[in-house]
Structures are given as structure tokens and as C-alpha cells.
Design a protein around this motif. Structure first.
Motif, PDB file in Angstrom:
ATOM      1  N   ALA A 192       0.815  -1.227   0.000  1.00  0.00           N
ATOM      2  CA  ALA A 192       0.000   0.000   0.000  1.00  0.00           C
ATOM      3  C   ALA A 192       0.841   1.267   0.000  1.00  0.00           C
ATOM      4  O   ALA A 192       0.281   2.368  -0.095  1.00  0.00           O
ATOM      5  CB  ALA A 192      -0.913   0.000   1.228  1.00  0.00           C
ATOM      6  N   LYS A 193       2.143   1.159   0.079  1.00  0.00           N
ATOM      7  CA  LYS A 193       2.998   2.332   0.198  1.00  0.00           C
ATOM      8  C   LYS A 193       2.908   3.202  -1.045  1.00  0.00           C
ATOM      9  O   LYS A 193       3.043   2.730  -2.175  1.00  0.00           O
ATOM     10  CB  LYS A 193       4.444   1.887   0.416  1.00  0.00           C
ATOM     11  CG  LYS A 193       5.385   3.038   0.752  1.00  0.00           C
ATOM     12  CD  LYS A 193       6.780   2.514   1.071  1.00  0.00           C
ATOM     13  CE  LYS A 193       7.702   3.669   1.449  1.00  0.00           C
ATOM     14  NZ  LYS A 193       9.068   3.177   1.778  1.00  0.00           N
ATOM     15  N   GLY A 194       2.637   4.491  -0.833  1.00  0.00           N
ATOM     16  CA  GLY A 194       2.574   5.472  -1.913  1.00  0.00           C
ATOM     17  C   GLY A 194       1.274   5.488  -2.693  1.00  0.00           C
ATOM     18  O   GLY A 194       1.133   6.295  -3.613  1.00  0.00           O
ATOM     19  N   LYS A 195       0.267   4.644  -2.366  1.00  0.00           N
ATOM     20  CA  LYS A 195      -0.983   4.597  -3.133  1.00  0.00           C
ATOM     21  C   LYS A 195      -2.090   5.437  -2.503  1.00  0.00           C
ATOM     22  O   LYS A 195      -3.136   5.634  -3.128  1.00  0.00           O
ATOM     23  CB  LYS A 195      -1.462   3.143  -3.256  1.00  0.00           C
ATOM     24  CG  LYS A 195      -0.497   2.264  -4.044  1.00  0.00           C
ATOM     25  CD  LYS A 195      -1.041   0.851  -4.185  1.00  0.00           C
ATOM     26  CE  LYS A 195      -0.084  -0.018  -4.994  1.00  0.00           C
ATOM     27  NZ  LYS A 195      -0.601  -1.405  -5.144  1.00  0.00           N
ATOM     28  N   ASP A 251      -5.980   5.293   6.839  1.00  0.00           N
ATOM     29  CA  ASP A 251      -5.042   5.247   5.734  1.00  0.00           C
ATOM     30  C   ASP A 251      -4.306   3.905   5.788  1.00  0.00           C
ATOM     31  O   ASP A 251      -3.698   3.557   6.800  1.00  0.00           O
ATOM     32  CB  ASP A 251      -4.051   6.407   5.838  1.00  0.00           C
ATOM     33  CG  ASP A 251      -3.064   6.398   4.694  1.00  0.00           C
ATOM     34  OD1 ASP A 251      -3.452   6.724   3.565  1.00  0.00           O
ATOM     35  OD2 ASP A 251      -1.892   6.018   4.949  1.00  0.00           O
ATOM     36  N   LYS A 252      -4.396   3.136   4.696  1.00  0.00           N
ATOM     37  CA  LYS A 252      -3.845   1.782   4.696  1.00  0.00           C
ATOM     38  C   LYS A 252      -2.358   1.766   5.015  1.00  0.00           C
ATOM     39  O   LYS A 252      -1.874   0.926   5.785  1.00  0.00           O
ATOM     40  CB  LYS A 252      -4.092   1.117   3.341  1.00  0.00           C
ATOM     41  CG  LYS A 252      -5.494   0.578   3.149  1.00  0.00           C
ATOM     42  CD  LYS A 252      -5.572  -0.238   1.858  1.00  0.00           C
ATOM     43  CE  LYS A 252      -6.931  -0.886   1.704  1.00  0.00           C
ATOM     44  NZ  LYS A 252      -7.012  -1.734   0.493  1.00  0.00           N
ATOM     45  N   GLU A 253      -1.608   2.687   4.408  1.00  0.00           N
ATOM     46  CA  GLU A 253      -0.163   2.683   4.597  1.00  0.00           C
ATOM     47  C   GLU A 253       0.204   2.861   6.066  1.00  0.00           C
ATOM     48  O   GLU A 253       0.987   2.094   6.632  1.00  0.00           O
ATOM     49  CB  GLU A 253       0.459   3.804   3.758  1.00  0.00           C
ATOM     50  CG  GLU A 253       1.983   3.874   3.875  1.00  0.00           C
ATOM     51  CD  GLU A 253       2.561   4.968   3.001  1.00  0.00           C
ATOM     52  OE1 GLU A 253       3.738   5.306   3.185  1.00  0.00           O
ATOM     53  OE2 GLU A 253       1.817   5.481   2.122  1.00  0.00           O
ATOM     54  N   ASN A 254      -0.388   3.871   6.718  1.00  0.00           N
ATOM     55  CA  ASN A 254      -0.074   4.122   8.125  1.00  0.00           C
ATOM     56  C   ASN A 254      -0.626   3.024   9.041  1.00  0.00           C
ATOM     57  O   ASN A 254      -0.009   2.670  10.044  1.00  0.00           O
ATOM     58  CB  ASN A 254      -0.644   5.476   8.552  1.00  0.00           C
ATOM     59  CG  ASN A 254       0.021   6.629   7.819  1.00  0.00           C
ATOM     60  OD1 ASN A 254       1.187   6.519   7.428  1.00  0.00           O
ATOM     61  ND2 ASN A 254      -0.705   7.717   7.603  1.00  0.00           N
TER      62      ASN A 254
END
Length: 742
Positions: free
Chosen positions: A323-326, A341-344
Motif C-alpha cells: 500500500a505504500k505510496g498509493k 489510511d492503509k499505509e499508516n
């Protein structure tokens, strides 16, 4: 001079070679012959180490004195007090008052002169509706009479006002039907103003719902509609009546289901017994298997536990890089909608789970040695039980005694509940010579058996009659007797449980402190432990169980207060009450833990309760990490074992009662609810498994405390050899040394 060599310790299979010096062996054998104790003349060393060690002293201490004698005397005094309470209850109480319905004059319907009048009829159903479900226990605040059969039709007294037909009236015994009019009889509450078509439920005449139109409160009689009216000719409130009928309907439905459940139990009772026997056999087999698979189960569980945290960590980091950057969001619906937020989110999860995994991993590395000790002690417990199979049957005796205590409490409580319960609301003629009513003289004549109550304004005094309740019995102080009876229930139940614990710990201590196992184990270790318990330590058992009983009676009082304050709007009072309940719950758990370990030390050394509790607590405090690990490992292991036994029996019961076992389908009964016997079998299986594994748990706890004492008192020399087994000595790096050759 001979070379010192390692010895394997006590060798649980009985092949241990006696390494004690010849002089000690001769002394030990002489002590055995002199005392006639089959190799167990005295006790584990309980003298300071500087006094030396006598290898001939094995097993729990035999020479004892009575402990906590004052507590024993107090206990017997309280038992005598319970006997007095029971005598009072049996003399003045009558449980038939709870079984047979009772009319307004205190007569039992279906008993004595009213043997043919088995059913109770209520005059005013509106009052019954206001009482709600309590009508089945307390009756209605309205006149009640015994009748031979319940009404099979509807009736309102206004129908007979003109004709003065009194044949359909339901009246009290002794009502003057000849000289009084219908409306007078109803107004005086000598006869019912109306009645409805009813059926007998628990010998009470209760109306069925399809007989009236509640919307307009009319009863159809002979093609005419009559309004329902009470004794004062006021129209009946349909809402109150509807409430009463709803209560009756619900009760009838519950009774129908209850009858079907009882029928299922009767039809399958012998199959239920077979299921419980199967549960007993599986429990015994499982205890035998635990001797070989306990280590495997513990390490497999730990491996799975660590693997879960590792997988969660790897999964979160993998999803984080995906998920990083999306800038994608994840919506979660709990009580309300949450957006992340998926990344966090995955980054936080990877960090949290990774930290937990590292902590768990290093904690397990640190505790690995202690877990190995716990596994070995569990194996010792299994071997101890296997060497003394009679211990598995012992819990049946305390269980039966506890059932007897509960039955005695229930019997006394039932009799006490009926003391002063027989009350008759009615009237009694008491006039003076000049024809006036002497109310005070009437009250003086019946003394404390009369309680004045407010009467209807039209019925206060009619021809010298007075209204009131006639109280049969002495029920003013029964609430205090009920509290005393409840306290004795707690005390006696805990006393019986303590008796079982002290007896088992004495038997298992005999196993541990036998140098050559199983050769040196007494012939009847359980019987000997019970005799020492009964002969010397009843006072200590009473003391320990008293502490727990006091806390339990306080908790019961707090629960009563909590039930009374549920509708209270005072949050401060509720908060402090919850805190008190939590504190006393924790205190009870601590006392149970302390008492159990005190009884273990008492079974070995024969000291009083306080000394044994102090000794056990200090010993555990010095080995707190080992104690914590063993407690958690054994708790988890025993929970798994119980679930395995209950699950196996439950699955077998399900397939049998559901007819899925083809070759046994001919024995499958026809049931209304096939899950009823299954539930009974599952509950019974859990109780049986809990009884069996409570023995196993007591064995492990006893051996653990003896193991700690063994380590602190002995060093492996010929004068002070270890009593532990080979596996424990190997784990700890200990060994027993052979004596030097002279």
C-alpha cells in the motif's frame, strides 16, 4: 576411596538403587521394622539444616498434634447452632405451604378437610394481573377459595341481580347465602364478582386467552354482552386484565416446553448415564496419556503462540509495502464508521506486532528452563496419579458431601421460608356482652399472631367483625436465620473442599518423599492422609474455610445491594459498590490460593494453618517466577484437556442422538428436542472432567511445593540426597552422589 558418581535420583519406575550409607540404610530398615509403617516412619526433614538429615525420615510427618483447636471448637458450636435453626425450621415450618395452594383462611387446597377441593380460585383477576408473575408464588391480594373444579364458563354477578340466582356464585366457606342478596355478598367480598373460563395450572385456576374480547371488556353470556365489573360495581380495566392474561399465557407455554423436556430426559436417561461413563473413561485415559504427551502439547502450544505473532508481523509489513505510496483508505464498520489510511495502518500494525513478537520470543527464551521444569513436574503429577489410582475416586466423596450440604441448606431454607407464611385475610367475630366490638381485647387475645391491616371502608366493622391477617407461625426473625443458614452453607462447602485438598496433598506428598518410588510409597497413602487430616487438622480446615466463607457472605451481601441499587441514579454509590465487589472477588481468589498451598505444607509438616500458610507463601515468594510459569502452563494445559474430553463426548452424543450412527440407530429414542440429552451429557462431562483433573492439578501443586522444599533443603550428598526424579535433576544440573568407600 571410591569415586563419586551421579545417581539418577528417585527413578519413577522404581529401579532406583539406594545410595545411602550402609549405616543409614540399616538404621532406616530398623526404623521401619520398629514402627511398622512399611518404610515410612516419620517425615520430610522439618528441622534446621544444621541439625543434619536423617535419610530414614520419609513421607509426611507422622508424629503430630492437634492444630487450631479453638477454631475446631468454634466450628462445632456453629454446627450445633445450625442444628438449632434446623429444629426451629422443622417445628414451625411446613413445606406443603409451598406445594399446595392456600386459600384466604390458611387452608391448603387438596389436603385434610379440603382434600376434594384441589384447586385455588382467585376472586379478582385484575389484582392478579397487577401482581404479574409473582401470582404463582405469592398469590393475589384478593380473596381466594378452594374449589373442586375450575370454572368452565364465564360469569358476571350483574346477570343474577334481578333473579337473585345464587347457584353460580363462587363464595367463601361459611358465607351467608340464604339471608343476603347477591349484590351484598359480592360487595362484602364473600363471593366473586365475576369469573372466566379457566384451566388448572399447578392447581391454580387460570383463565385462557380466547374467552373474552379485551377491547371492549365485555363478556358474552347467553347471547348478551355484560361489562366486567368488580365488587364495587366499577368497570374492570382491560389493560390490567390483558397483562394478567399475557403472564398466564407465557407461563402455560413455558410449562408445555418443560413437560416435553422432562419427557425427553425420562426417555433417554440410561443413554445419558452411558455418556457420563464414557466421559469418565476418556478422562482416565487422557490422564494416562498426559504422562507421555504433556511436553509435546506444551511446546506445540508455545510454538503456535509465537508463530501467530510472527505471521501477523510479516503480514502487516507485506501489506504496508503493497500500500505504500498509493494513498488508499480502509473503511471499518464497528459501532460507527471508521476510516484509516492503509499505509499508516499497516505500518503501525507491523511495528506493534513486531515488538510483541520480540518481547514474547525473548521472554520465552528467558523462561525456557522454567517451562522445562513445569513440563517435568506435570509428568511427575501424572506418574503420581498413576501410582495411586484411588486418588481419582476420592473427589467423589467430597462431591457427595457437598451435595449433602447443599441439600441440607435447601431443606432448612425451604422450611424457614414457610415459617409465618400461612396468613389468612378475613374476618372474625369478636363482640362484648353488650354487643359492641372490643377491638383491643381481640388483639390481646391473639397476641402476636395478629397483624392489623387497612380494610375496605365498607368492611371495617360489620356486626362486630374486624379485618386483618391472622399470622400462623413465628416468622419475625426468619430473615436472620436464613442469613445464618447461608453463612453455614458457605462454611461447610469450603470445609468439605478443604478436607479433599488436604487429603489429596497428603497422599501425593507421600509419593514425592518416598526415596525409592514406588517401593517406598505407603500401602494406603490416601487412607493414611485422610486419617491424619481427620485426627489432627479439623481445626485448621475450619479456620481456612472460615476465612473464605466470611468473604463469600460479604460478596453475597454486596450482590444483594447491587440488585437493590440497579434502578438508582447515584453513580458514585454504584462505582464504589463495583469496586468493593471487585476487591472482594480478588480477595477470595487470593485466599483460595493461599489456603490450598497452606494445606499442602500442613499435609507434610503437620503445623497449624497460620504457620503453614506463612511457610508456603514465603517459599512461593522466593520462587515466584517458577510458580507463575507452572501455574499458567498447567492452567492452560488442563483447560485444553477438559475441552478435549468434553468435545469428544459431545460429538459422540450429537451423532448418536441425531441418529447418524447407523449401527446404533435402533437404540436412538424419539425425542421432542434431541439437543436436551446432548446438553446434559456435555455439562455432566465437564463436571466429571473437572473432578478428574482437579486431582491431577492437586498432584502437580503438591509435587511443586515439595520440589521447592527439596531444592532448598537438600544438596545431593549422601546425608541430604534429592528426592526429585532423574528428569528434574538433569534439567537443573543436579545429581545424587554415592558415598565414599571407607
Amino acid at each position: 576411596m571410591g569415586k563419586k558418581r551421579e545417581n539418577g535420583g528417585s527413578n519413577m519406575e522404581g529401579s532406583f538403587t539406594d545410595v545411602r550409607p550402609k549405616g543409614h540404610r540399616d538404621k532406616a530398615h530398623k526404623g521401619h521394622r520398629d514402627n511398622g509403617t512399611n518404610g515410612h516412619s516419620s517425615a520430610t526433614p522439618d528441622t534446621p539444616l544444621k541439625k543434619g538429615y536423617d535419610p530414614s525420615r520419609q513421607g509426611p510427618k507422622r508424629k503430630r498434634s492437634c492444630t487450631d483447636v479453638i477454631c475446631c471448637l468454634i466450628f462445632f458450636i456453629f454446627i450445633v447452632g445450625l442444628g438449632v435453626v434446623a429444629y426451629f425450621a422443622f417445628i414451625y415450618g411446613d413445606p406443603q405451604l409451598l406445594v399446595y395452594p392456600q386459600d384466604s383462611n390458611g387452608n391448603l387446597c387438596g389436603k385434610g378437610a379440603y382434600e376434594k377441593k384441589k384447586y385455588l380460585f382467585f376472586f379478582d383477576l385484575v389484582e392478579c394481573g397487577r401482581v404479574g408473575p409473582g401470582v404463582f408464588i405469592n398469590g393475589c391480594p384478593t380473596p381466594q377459595v378452594c374449589v373442586e373444579k375450575c370454572p368452565d364458563t364465564n360469569y358476571v354477578f350483574v346477570e343474577d341481580i334481578i333473579s337473585q340466582n345464587k347457584s353460580r356464585l363462587i363464595c367463601k366457606d361459611g358465607a351467608n347465602l340464604q339471608s343476603r342478596r347477591v349484590e351484598d355478598l359480592v360487595k362484602r367480598k364473600d363471593c366473586a364478582a365475576y369469573y372466566l373460563k379457566s384451566k388448572a395450572v399447578l392447581n391454580r385456576c387460570l383463565p385462557i386467552t380466547e374467552i373474552l374480547a379485551l377491547g371492549n371488556k365485555l363478556i358474552q353470556l347467553d347471547g348478551k354482552n355484560y361489562s366486567m365489573v368488580d365488587h364495587n360495581n366499577n368497570t374492570v380495566d382491560g389493560n390490567d386484565l390483558n397483562l394478567g392474561l399475557t403472564v398466564y399465557k407465557s407461563f402455560l407455554t413455558a410449562k408445555e416446553y418443560g413437560d416435553k423436556i422432562i419427557a425427553d430426559v425420562v426417555a433417554s436417561w440410561w443413554m445419558i448415564l452411558v455418556g457420563l461413563v464414557v466421559a469418565m473413561l476418556i478422562s482416565m485415559i487422557w490422564i494416562v496419556l498426559m504422562r507421555f504427551i504433556s511436553g509435546f502439547m506444551v511446546w506445540l502450544t508455545i510454538l503456535l503462540f509465537v508463530s501467530i505473532w510472527l505471521l501477523l508481523t510479516v503480514a502487516c509489513w507485506y501489506l504496508y509495502y503493497q500500500a505504500k505510496g498509493k494513498n488508499e483508505t480502509l473503511v471499518v464498520y464497528l459501532i460507527w464508521q471508521l476510516s484509516f489510511d492503509k499505509e499508516n495502518l499497516f505500518l503501525a500494525g507491523g511495528i506493534i506486532f513486531g515488538v510483541i513478537f520480540v518481547l514474547v520470543f525473548f521472554i520465552l527464551l528467558f523462561l525456557c528452563q522454567r517451562i522445562r521444569i513445569a513440563v517435568a513436574l506435570i509428568g511427575h503429577g501424572s506418574r503420581a496419579v498413576g501410582s495411586m489410582w484411588s486418588t481419582l475416586a476420592w473427589p467423589i466423596i467430597p462431591f457427595i458431601l457437598q451435595l449433602g450440604v447443599v441439600a441440607l441448606w435447601g431443606c432448612i431454607a425451604t422450611f424457614l421460608a414457610t415459617v409465618g407464611r400461612a396468613q389468612a385475610q378475613g374476618s372474625m367475630n369478636f363482640t362484648t356482652n353488650n354487643g359492641s366490638t372490643d377491638y383491643e381485647a381481640f388483639k390481646a387475645s391473639v397476641k402476636n399472631l395478629f397483624e392489623e391491616i387497612p380494610c375496605d371502608s365498607n368492611n371495617t366493622e360489620i356486626g362486630g367483625e374486624v379485618c386483618g391477617f391472622f399470622k400462623y407461625g413465628k416468622g419475625d426473625y426468619t430473615i436472620y436465620l436464613q442469613i445464618y443458614n447461608l453463612f453455614m452453607l458457605f462454611w461447610l462447602v469450603n470445609f468439605v473442599a478443604a478436607l479433599g485438598q488436604l487429603t489429596l496433598s497428603g497422599a501425593f506428598a507421600s509419593y514425592y518423599w518416598a526415596f525409592n518410588k514406588p517401593k517406598d510409597i505407603p500401602a494406603f497413602p490416601l487412607l493414611g492422609a485422610f486419617w491424619r487430616c481427620f485426627r489432627y487438622h479439623l481445626g485448621s480446615l475450619a479456620f481456612g474455610s472460615l476465612l473464605i466463607a466470611i468473604v463469600q457472605i460479604i460478596r453475597a451481601f454486596l450482590e444483594y445491594l447491587d440488585s437493590k441499587l440497579k434502578g438508582s441514579e447515584n453513580p458514585v454509590a454504584q462505582f464504589f459498590l463495583k469496586c468493593l465487589k471487585c476487591c472482594f472477588w480478588c480477595l477470595e481468589k487470593f485466599l483460595r490460593f493461599l489456603c490450598k498451598n497452606a494445606f499442602i505444607m500442613m499435609s507434610v509438616y503437620g503445623k497449624n494453618f497460620c504457620s503453614s500458610a506463612k511457610r508456603a507463601f514465603e517459599l512461593l515468594l522466593r520462587n515466584v517466577v517458577r510458580a507463575f510459569v507452572l501455574d499458567k502452563v498447567t492452567d492452560f494445559l488442563f483447560v485444553i484437556c477438559k475441552l478435549m474430553v468434553v468435545g469428544a463426548v459431545g460429538v459422540i452424543a450429537y451423532f448418536f442422538f441425531d441418529g447418524r450412527i447407523k449401527f446404533l440407530s435402533a437404540y436412538t429414542p424419539q425425542l421432542n428436542f434431541y439437543f436436551v440429552p446432548i446438553i446434559i451429557v456435555v455439562i455432566g462431562s465437564y463436571i466429571i472432567a473437572d473432578i478428574f483433573f482437579s486431582v491431577y492439578e492437586m498432584a502437580v501443586d503438591t509435587i511443586f511445593l515439595c520440589f521447592l522444599e527439596d531444592i532448598e533443603r537438600n544438596d545431593g550428598t549422601p546425608e541430604k540426597p534429592y528426592f526429585m526424579g532423574k528428569d528434574l535433576m538433569k534439567i537443573l544440573g543436579k545429581k545424587n552422589l554415592k558415598p565414599k568407600d571407607s
